[in-house]
Design a protein around this motif. Structure first.
Motif, short mmCIF file in Angstrom:
data_model
loop_
_atom_site.label_atom_id
_atom_site.label_comp_id
_atom_site.label_asym_id
_atom_site.label_seq_id
_atom_site.Cartn_x
_atom_site.Cartn_y
_atom_site.Cartn_z
N LYS A 12 47.87 -67.59 -16.66
CA LYS A 12 48.20 -68.99 -16.45
C LYS A 12 47.00 -69.87 -16.78
N LEU A 60 55.77 -69.58 -32.28
CA LEU A 60 55.99 -70.51 -31.16
C LEU A 60 55.08 -71.72 -31.28
N ASP A 64 54.99 -76.72 -26.49
CA ASP A 64 56.35 -76.88 -25.96
C ASP A 64 56.50 -76.25 -24.58
N PHE A 65 55.62 -75.32 -24.23
CA PHE A 65 55.71 -74.61 -22.95
C PHE A 65 54.83 -75.21 -21.86
N GLU A 67 53.93 -77.46 -18.97
CA GLU A 67 54.64 -78.23 -17.96
C GLU A 67 53.73 -79.38 -17.52
N LEU A 80 50.45 -74.00 -18.09
CA LEU A 80 51.06 -73.10 -19.05
C LEU A 80 51.10 -71.71 -18.41
N ASP A 81 52.30 -71.27 -18.05
CA ASP A 81 52.48 -69.95 -17.44
C ASP A 81 52.88 -68.99 -18.55
N LYS A 84 55.48 -66.15 -17.40
CA LYS A 84 56.85 -66.66 -17.21
C LYS A 84 57.53 -66.96 -18.54
N ASN A 85 56.76 -67.46 -19.51
CA ASN A 85 57.31 -67.83 -20.81
C ASN A 85 57.23 -66.72 -21.85
N ASN A 86 56.84 -65.53 -21.42
CA ASN A 86 56.75 -64.37 -22.32
C ASN A 86 55.89 -64.64 -23.54
N ILE A 87 54.78 -65.31 -23.34
CA ILE A 87 53.84 -65.58 -24.42
C ILE A 87 52.88 -64.41 -24.50
#
Length: 106
Positions: A12, A60, A64-65, A67, A80-81, A84-87
């Motif tokens: 994160k 990607l 855009d991810f 928050e 930016l997690d 959670k965002n499967n980055i």
């Protein structure tokens, strides 16, 4: 014998618009043990990390991810997690220059 960082994975990234510091959370596999660790870095270092992350996730748009959380009229927090965002990420140890990071210890 010194510590060897075998694998660093970012979890994160968080920063506020009114602060010069960025908080990063990561897991470090060190001597076959996984440790969760927190660092304060500069926005300059964050730019390097975003560059590496974008290169590893070229399909990607990482922004855009992000928050955006309104803290008050003049300040926002961005988060930016990655988990959670499967980055996908593997933080390259060459970027891990301890002179540029402040480890957060409880």
């Amino acid at each position: 014998m010194g510590t060897i960082y075998h694998f660093i994975q970012l979890k994160k990234i968080e920063f506020q618009t009114d602060s010069s510091d960025v908080l990063i959370s990561c897991e470090i596999t060190q001597n076959m043990e996984v440790v969760q660790i927190f660092f304060m870095i500069s926005h300059t270092e964050l730019n390097k990390i975003f560059g590496e992350l974008q290169a590893q996730n070229h399909h990607l748009n990482l922004f855009d991810f992000l928050e955006k959380i309104n803290l008050n009229n003049d300040s926002y927090m961005y988060s930016l997690d990655l988990e959670k965002n499967n980055i996908q990420n593997t933080w390259i140890p060459e970027l891990f220059n301890t002179s540029n990071f402040k480890q957060i210890v409880a």
